[in-house]
Design an enzyme around this catalytic site. Structure first.
Site, mmCIF file in Angstrom:
data_model
loop_
_atom_site.group_PDB
_atom_site.id
_atom_site.type_symbol
_atom_site.label_atom_id
_atom_site.label_comp_id
_atom_site.label_asym_id
_atom_site.label_seq_id
_atom_site.Cartn_x
_atom_site.Cartn_y
_atom_site.Cartn_z
ATOM 1 N N HIS A 1 3.632 6.457 -5.235
ATOM 2 C CA HIS A 1 3.260 6.793 -6.608
ATOM 3 C C HIS A 1 2.492 8.124 -6.606
ATOM 4 C CE1 HIS A 1 1.633 4.924 -10.645
ATOM 5 N NE2 HIS A 1 2.398 5.975 -10.838
ATOM 6 N N GLU B 1 0.833 -1.215 0.000
ATOM 7 C CA GLU B 1 0.000 0.000 0.000
ATOM 8 C C GLU B 1 0.866 1.262 0.000
ATOM 9 O OE1 GLU B 1 -3.060 -0.107 -0.704
ATOM 10 O OE2 GLU B 1 -3.312 -2.255 -0.442
#
Length: 713
Positions: A502, A496
């Protein structure tokens, strides 16, 4: 996992979120200064102690959820949505009277941003907030914004303002690649709504979209509905394994880990018994998706869904799945033989291998061979140690540090939510991660990443910093014991956090393509890559310390853990190939040749190998058909890309700063603003083929590279 939601022509791409000065301006409060804050504290310690309770903000005012002033009370959602809708009207007017050019795309992105930053925040609050009043207000905000989006998706004048830009070849050629891609993505989303069709067909497309949404919601609810059977029809000695209500036994899942074969068999046959309404719902969902795809110009729903992905089209997906299946075939047969052998050893009277057997017996084989009892590992993986491990890794690879920041009063929805500032050594503050890590009543059980606000370059030249939530379901700490993670929980945390990075490191001009708003088969690459780091001893050794003694986790324990994951891994991967193939066939050529159950039976026998069980319909529990329709293959393809990136760039040295910077520059920075295959190519310095993807996945089933390195030291 990414939560996913589409907003038609103004979609929040791949769920992962967004400024209106009059709307949610509060999100910017306290974010402008990019320097170092004196309120930041080390991340590891913050997660191994109980929170002190939310501090009162400046002058004691209540700041509101995520620092948004309006959201200090549930009624604030109405104010926020009204502000966003007012701003939307102004932006639509501007878009329609602005001459075609780059400014058109900026206005569209700001329009998308002003709606999505309310809708996406509300999407999170409606499922995660402990107070019903907040959840209901958020639900109403989602409906209100959804209605506006439907209006915009049928606004021909708005569509034409974008069409004028894309129809002018000279203008299009003058756009930079990111602006051009974003314009094309907006146009693609518009056309899915059928806006380019004549009036009658346009109404048909809108109706189909609404029907598909309703069917999706109904099907999703049905995938989790328990089944019940009269007590007298089941042997009395297995009743205690299930929920009992009056004269009935309630089966709410597959009980795949139950040691008793009869419990697993009963659960499988009863939970997967076909429900006529659910079957009809699935058939209608698939049929309506096909009708919509054909109406807007595609031969199948799969062709429409795979636009802009790494795979590009269903033919490539099927080539990938068939080649992977061929390469796995012999290994899968060996895995099944090994599982059958264990079943025969433990249950000689009934040794035929059935679909309810592999999860349990492969677990038995793993435990017997490698002694990987989670309780041996948990003391080394306190949550604070794991967070410090992530901090060390990001610092060495990317020059990034995680700091705990005390949230203001009312900023978080539960007092055990932690707020992290993500800070670069030279660029300063990059964004915020809210960590909703602990179990509580009524909290969804999935581990998930939500974008609350996406990054984008604002008109004044400032960068709008991203804000995300990571949601896990970890046990609470106690007075004498910090939160201890199993190896699986630790790997999920790393996964996660890959999504979060990202989001934090995407530096796109447009929020429409920020961070994880990219094609599905690319979106899982950064998160799966983090799993490789989580399974490398050189990384684990940086942080895995016994919470009482400070002793490091022994190297051979990491080695055993890594090797245990290879047990029956081919059979597990073959199962994923079967699911992905089934998904492709369901979303391929219509009308379907047979019933969805007959297709399941045929595909299971060809692509998995274990017999279909009569009077079962596993497809009616396949919840991914909603969010990942025609895209279930993405998990396998993302894993293949992540495997190649790991081996090419980080296997030699998982802390290689030059490789980390290249990874940021080539893959993370672009979000969805660049074609995914171009990002992969930039990272690997070559354009991988389907055969390369297949080889990467199959080679992962061999001796762990990390373990091999460790054992050769």
């Amino acid at each position: 996992m990414l939560c996913a939601r589409g907003l038609g022509g103004l979609s929040a791409r791949a769920a992962v979120l967004r400024p209106a000065r009059a709307g949610l301006g509060g999100l910017g409060a306290g974010i402008r200064a990019r320097g170092v804050s004196t309120s930041w504290s080390p991340v590891g310690a913050a997660f191994n102690v109980k929170p002190q309770g939310s501090r009162v903000g400046l002058f004691g005012e209540r700041r509101g959820l995520f620092g948004v002033p309006e959201l200090s009370a549930p009624e604030g959602f109405r104010i926020a949505q009204e502000n966003a809708l007012r701003k939307t009207d102004l932006l639509v007017e501007r878009a329609c009277c602005t001459p075609p050019g780059p400014q058109t795309v900026l206005i569209f992105d700001e329009l998308s941003d002003s709606l999505c930053r309310v809708a996406d925040l509300a999407d999170f609050v409606k499922i995660a907030h402990p107070e019903p009043a907040f959840r209901e207000a958020a639900e109403e905000a989602c409906r209100s914004i959804g209605t506006m989006v439907e209006k915009l998706n049928t606004n021909v004048e708005l569509y034409q303002s974008l069409q004028k830009l894309l129809a002018d070849k000279k203008l299009v050629d003058s756009l930079d690649p990111e602006t051009r891609r974003v314009a094309e993505l907006f146009m693609f989303d518009f056309e899915i709504s059928g806006i380019h069709l004549d009036k009658e067909k346009r109404k048909r497309a809108v109706d189909l979209n609404v029907k598909i949404l309703d069917l999706s919601s109904t099907f999703l609810m049905g995938t989790n509905s328990p089944n019940k059977i009269e007590k007298r029809l089941l042997p009395a000695h297995i009743h205690r394994n299930f929920i009992l209500t009056g004269d009935h036994v309630v089966i709410d899942g597959l009980h795949a880990e139950a040691p008793d074969d009869l419990v697993r068999e009963a659960a499988y046959k009863i939970f997967l018994y076909p429900n006529a309404d659910q079957l009809k719902c699935l058939e209608e969902l698939l049929s309506n998706r096909d009708l919509l795809a054909k109406l807007v110009g595609y031969s199948t729903y799969s062709h429409r869904a795979l636009q802009g992905t790494i795979a590009k089209n269903p033919e490539t997906v099927m080539e990938f799945l068939e080649k992977l299946s061929d390469k796995l075939s012999e290994r899968t047969i060996k895995d099944f033989e090994m599982i059958r052998g264990m079943k025969m050893k433990l249950n000689p009277q009934n040794s035929e291998l059935m679909p309810w057997d592999p999860p349990y017996y492969s677990g038995v084989i793993r435990a017997e061979r490698y002694n990987i009892e989670p309780s041996l590992y948990c003391p080394f993986f306190s949550l604070g140690a794991c967070m410090e491990g992530l901090n060390i890794l990001f610092n060495k690879l990317l020059g990034i540090s995680l700091y705990a920041e005390q949230p203001a009063k009312g900023e978080v929805w539960c007092e055990d939510v932690r707020k992290l500032a993500v800070v670069h050594e030279s660029e300063g503050l990059l964004g915020y991660i809210y960590c909703d890590f602990f179990q509580r009543a009524d909290k969804p059980h999935q581990d998930c990443h939500f974008t609350i606000r996406g990054g984008r370059l604002k008109e004044d030249g400032d960068y709008q910093l991203p804000v995300v939530v990571l949601m896990l379901n970890l046990p609470h700490s106690s007075r004498n014991l910090p939160t201890l993670l199993t190896p699986g929980m630790m790997e999920n945390l790393f996964h996660e956090m890959g999504h979060a990075m990202h989001s934090m490191l995407g530096r796109t001009r447009y929020q429409h393509v920020t961070g994880t708003r990219c094609p599905t088969d690319f979106a899982e690459v950064p998160s799966i890559l983090m799993e490789y780091f989580a399974n490398d001893y050189r990384v684990v050794n940086q942080f895995a310390r016994h919470y009482q003694t400070g002793q490091s986790l022994p190297k051979n324990m990491v080695s055993r853990l890594c090797e245990s994951k290879k047990v029956c891994a081919a059979a597990d991967m073959q199962l994923q190939v079967f699911y992905a193939t089934l998904d492709q066939i369901y979303h391929g050529k219509h009308p379907l040749r047979r019933s969805t159950t007959d297709i399941l039976k045929e595909t299971q026998e060809k692509f998995y190998g274990l017999p279909y069980v009569p009077n079962t319909a596993w497809q009616l529990r396949f919840s991914h058909l909603v969010g990942y329709g025609a895209k279930y293959y993405s998990y396998l393809m993302s894993r293949a890309v992540a495997s190649m990136v790991w081996k090419e760039c980080f296997l030699q040295d998982p802390f290689n700063r030059a490789a980390g910077e290249r990874y940021r520059r080539e893959m993370l920075a672009h979000g969805g603003g660049k074609e995914p295959m171009l990002m992969v190519q930039g990272m690997l310095q070559k354009c991988p083929s389907v055969d390369d993807f297949v080889s990467a996945l199959v080679s992962d089933l061999d001796l762990d590279f990390e373990t091999f390195l460790m054992d050769s030291e």
